[in-house]
Design a protein around this motif. Structure first.
Motif, PDB file in Angstrom:
ATOM      1  N   SER A   1      33.503  41.909  34.844  1.00 13.28           N
ATOM      2  CA  SER A   1      34.787  42.601  34.893  1.00 13.28           C
ATOM      3  C   SER A   1      35.305  42.942  33.496  1.00 13.28           C
TER       4      SER A   1
ATOM      5  N   ASP B   1      37.130  43.068  40.937  1.00 13.41           N
ATOM      6  CA  ASP B   1      36.579  43.663  42.155  1.00 13.41           C
ATOM      7  C   ASP B   1      37.727  43.986  43.128  1.00 13.41           C
ATOM      8  N   THR B   2      37.900  45.245  43.427  1.00  7.06           N
ATOM      9  CA  THR B   2      39.033  45.686  44.258  1.00  7.06           C
ATOM     10  C   THR B   2      38.912  45.232  45.702  1.00  7.06           C
ATOM     11  N   THR B   3      37.722  44.849  46.133  1.00  5.16           N
ATOM     12  CA  THR B   3      37.563  44.371  47.511  1.00  5.16           C
ATOM     13  C   THR B   3      38.087  42.940  47.665  1.00  5.16           C
ATOM     14  N   ARG B   4      38.405  42.308  46.546  1.00  2.00           N
ATOM     15  CA  ARG B   4      38.880  40.916  46.590  1.00  2.00           C
ATOM     16  C   ARG B   4      40.241  40.810  45.937  1.00  2.00           C
ATOM     17  N   VAL B   5      41.088  41.787  46.154  1.00  2.00           N
ATOM     18  CA  VAL B   5      42.378  41.812  45.474  1.00  2.00           C
ATOM     19  C   VAL B   5      43.229  40.594  45.801  1.00  2.00           C
ATOM     20  N   ASN B   6      43.028  39.998  46.977  1.00  2.00           N
ATOM     21  CA  ASN B   6      43.819  38.822  47.353  1.00  2.00           C
ATOM     22  C   ASN B   6      43.220  37.511  46.844  1.00  2.00           C
TER      23      ASN B   6
END
Length: 800
Positions: free
Chosen positions: A342, A410-415
């Motif tokens: 990242s 990683d935008t798929t793991r924003v939470n």
């Protein structure tokens, strides 16, 4: 006739309420048997024997018999007449107090029995009273008053920085004994059982062996004294619900010649990070038995039990992610994650995470240690003294934690943007050794000469079961689901070190004011290593053995140009394992030693009838063949490190009630020849090395405020910018903290006839509640360690 390098008596420093770092020397400069005490509501006068002008030699030549008597009288005394106990027994050092403790004999800095003012090097001493009065509860606290020293309690080790070097490049010894690489062996201890902490700056392999490039820190436990039994005790609490307590006793027994010391301390400390705590038990004892005026034996034992649920760091977060929760003044810069690919851009510490614990719920860090030491001191003649000490050290250490907390974009793991990874390691260490030396006082062509020759030998067995798998997961930045460690699969590594060292030190007094001082250390040692995978099969390249034969030393002079003013210079060398660790360097990497050299010059000055003292030093150090710590428990060949700097320390007592002290250190440390495919870090600063460190403080004692003597004071500490990695892209910003304290001394009374003195202490740490970055572990560069929040303390101590 007993010879004292400089006779100073500062009884005003011995008042019950005195206390500033490197200023109060009561514990180490006065024997505990001193029973005379001033009235509790009055301050004893400051009485000082100033450095005297030297008399001019008489023109009348003495007779042969007179010459013989004069020669015997002026002969330099053996160390046993300068200090109460041998270097091996590490007893309280006798000598008049000086504001910066330069009249204290420091065996860890020289085997010649010299005071720190007589050694051509920077030597500092923080004594028991300073530790008590400044509230240095732990060994991490105790180093912070010394000039130019910083510390951090990293995930798997205790680390220090000094003169541009950090980690295993700064040795930590216990009663002068080196037990292995600092990163594997150093333990955060409570300080109640300690008599003092000694600092020897710059390359010092001559004294403590491998690893002492930046310097050495020596912890000295309390030892017996001859005289009436004296007891002390304390109990304290803080605003986080922590408690500390201790009891100590020492003196002469009914058996003639037998003295004892016993100390026990216990603490249960809650951290400012959620769900962190540390429990510490330390028991120590020693017996000294003087069989005759010329022969003494001693035996000492210690037990330490440390159990903690530790804090493993706070992740660096993109400013863009934190938004309104981004903090200012803690970190700055940009970062590409060392754990995942990242690109975090500009980073910050999220204000919602200032007390967040990212460790797993079943985390722990436990350390158990035992010591057994014994030996003797034998004055064979008036000029020859033989000393010997044999010791055994055992340790069991266990880390079981989540140690990586790295932000992932990683935008798929924003939470769940925080990557976590577990780490486990266990140590079983056993070290046995012996140190024996002979001191010979003589005259060489009419000049006083003292020679010490010694032999040291030890055998170290180290077994390291460690993780073969590294469970990982992802959690939220705010209120993470901490979970549990998970599956653990282990592998095994072992290391054996056999070491022999031959030491030679000598001081030749060319004139009464000018001395040449030097030493050499020849230290052949051998390392044998094994490493297996989780199935028990040997890894490639293992087992293997390697051996080295380093020669290190120092040469310098001291010159008392004016009474009380001593100039000095020295050249010193050091060596250590280039790997920085006995386990991290692989067999395919260059199995060699680093070499380091240092030039240092300075001045030490006691003036104003002993009420003021200052020291200055300038140094230039270069270390070659350096490996640098990188993320993922790996190492990088980093060429060399160059470090130049200056240090200044001063303390003064303008009036009996007022004390002022301060020190400042500036260092310019940079890599050189640090080139690699795709770039270069040459010219960058090593991690955790601030250019500027400033400490200062003052205290004032109100002798009769209407009811009881009260002393109030404050101290300030400034630490400059530091970098988290060799890349120098993320800066831990400079910070300034302040502490304030007040002592109330309750004199002996009919109501409490048992207690000679009772002190109640009120203290506030980090008075402004400054939020700052204290340390970064180069092996975990995606996170930093925050400094402790504001804390309120109350403590009551007794002497009886």
């Amino acid at each position: 006739m007993r010879y004292l390098f400089c006779s100073v008596s500062v009884s005003g420093l011995l008042m019950a309420g005195a206390g500033v770092p490197l200023f109060v020397a009561q514990a180490q400069a006065q024997t505990p048997s001193s029973s005379a005490r001033p009235a509790a509501n009055s301050l004893p006068p400051v009485t000082v024997d100033a450095p005297q002008k030297r008399t001019t030699a008489r023109t009348t030549r003495p007779s042969n018999s007179q010459s013989s008597r004069i020669a015997r009288a002026s002969r330099t005394p053996r160390p046993s007449t300068t200090v109460e106990t041998s270097p091996q027994s590490q007893g309280p050092q006798q000598g008049p107090a000086t504001p910066l403790n330069t009249n204290v004999v420091t065996p860890s800095a020289s085997r010649l029995g010299l005071t720190s003012r007589e050694i051509p090097a920077s030597v500092e001493v923080v004594g028991a009273d300073t530790i008590r009065e400044q509230g240095y509860h732990t060994t991490i606290d105790a180093v912070k008053g010394a000039t130019g020293v910083t510390a951090g309690d990293a995930p798997n080790d205790v680390s220090f920085s000094m003169r541009g070097f950090q980690g295993n490049q700064v040795n930590v010894t216990y009663n002068g004994i080196n037990i292995g690489p600092t990163g594997f062996t150093a333990l955060t201890m409570e300080t109640f059982n300690l008599d003092r902490v000694e600092f020897l700056k710059g390359p010092s392999s001559l004294m403590s062996g491998q690893g002492a490039v930046g310097g050495a820190i020596n912890y000295v436990t309390k030892a017996p004294h001859t005289g009436p039994i004296q007891n002390e005790a304390f109990v304290g609490f803080d605003s986080f619900g922590s408690y500390r307590t201790g009891y100590g006793s020492g003196g002469s027994t009914n058996i003639k010649g037998l003295d004892y010391r016993f100390d026990i301390s216990r603490s249960d400390v809650n951290g400012f990070i959620n769900d962190t705590d540390a429990r510490n038990l330390h028991v120590s004892g020693q017996l000294d038995y003087r069989l005759s005026e010329s022969f003494k034996v001693f035996g000492a034992v210690e037990y330490k039990d440390y159990q903690a649920h530790p804090y493993e760091g706070t992740p660096l977060v993109p400013v863009a992610f934190s938004g309104p929760y981004a903090t200012n003044g803690i970190v700055s810069g940009t970062k590409v994650s060392d754990y995942n690919p990242s690109n975090l851009g500009a980073v910050t510490i999220d204000s919602r995470t200032l007390t967040t614990n990212y460790n797993v719920l079943d985390n722990h860090k436990t350390i158990k240690e035992t010591w057994a030491r014994g030996g003797f001191e034998w004055n064979l003649t008036n000029d020859v003294t033989l000393r010997s000490q044999t010791y055994e050290y055992n340790a069991s250490r266990d880390w079981y934690n989540n140690e990586v907390s790295a932000f992932n974009t990683d935008t798929t793991r924003v939470n769940n943007p925080i990557d976590r990874e577990r780490f486990f390691v266990h140590h079983n260490q056993n070290t046995v050794g012996n140190s024996t030396d002979v001191t010979w006082n003589s005259r060489f062509f009419g000049m006083e000469n003292r020679l010490v020759t010694g032999v040291e030998a030890y055998h170290l067995d180290f077994t390291r079961p460690g993780a073969a798998n590294f469970p990982s997961d992802h959690v939220a930045l705010v209120d993470p689901d901490r979970g549990y460690y998970g599956l653990l699969t282990t592998k095994r590594q072992t290391a054996t070190i056999d070491s022999v060292a031959i030491n030679l030190e000598d001081r030749l007094k060319i004139t009464p004011t000018f001395a040449l001082i030097g030493g050499l250390r020849y230290n052949p040692f051998e390392l044998d290593r094994t490493s297996t995978d989780k199935f028990g099969a040997s890894n490639a390249g293992f087992p293997y053995s390697a051996s080295w034969q380093p020669v290190t030393g120092r040469i310098g002079y001291t010159w008392e140009a004016l009474p009380g003013m001593t100039f000095y210079s020295q050249y010193a060398t050091a060596s250590d394992l280039s790997a920085d660790s006995i386990f991290l360097l692989s067999p395919t990497q260059r199995l060699t030693l680093t070499t380091a050299r240092s030039y240092e010059t300075g001045v030490k000055n006691l003036l104003w009838n002993g009420r003021a003292e200052w020291t200055f030093s300038a140094f230039d150090i270069e270390r070659d063949n350096v490996y640098s710590a990188q993320a993922g428990q790996t190492l990088n060949l980093a060429g060399k490190v160059k470090s130049q700097g200056v240090e200044f320390a001063a303390a003064v007592r303008p009036i009996p009630e007022l004390k002022l002290w301060g020190n400042v250190a500036y260092v310019h440390a940079r890599y050189a020849d640090y080139d690699f495919t795709g770039g270069s870090f040459s010219g960058n600063a090593p991690p955790n090395i601030p250019a500027l460190i400033v400490n200062g403080g003052a205290s004032y004692r109100f002798l009769n405020p209407g009811w009881l003597p009260v002393e109030v004071g404050a101290s300030v500490r400034h630490v400059g910018d530091r970098y988290t990695t060799d890349a120098n892209t993320v800066t831990m910003l400079a910070y300034t903290t302040a502490d304030a304290f007040a002592f109330v001394d309750i004199p002996k009374s009919k109501t409490f006839p048992t207690f000679d003195n009772t002190r109640v202490t009120f203290r506030v740490r980090n008075l402004t509640d400054k939020k700052y970055a204290a340390w970064s572990d180069p092996f975990y560069p995606d996170q930093i360690f925050l400094g402790a929040a504001r804390t309120y303390e109350i403590e009551t101590s007794f002497k009886f």
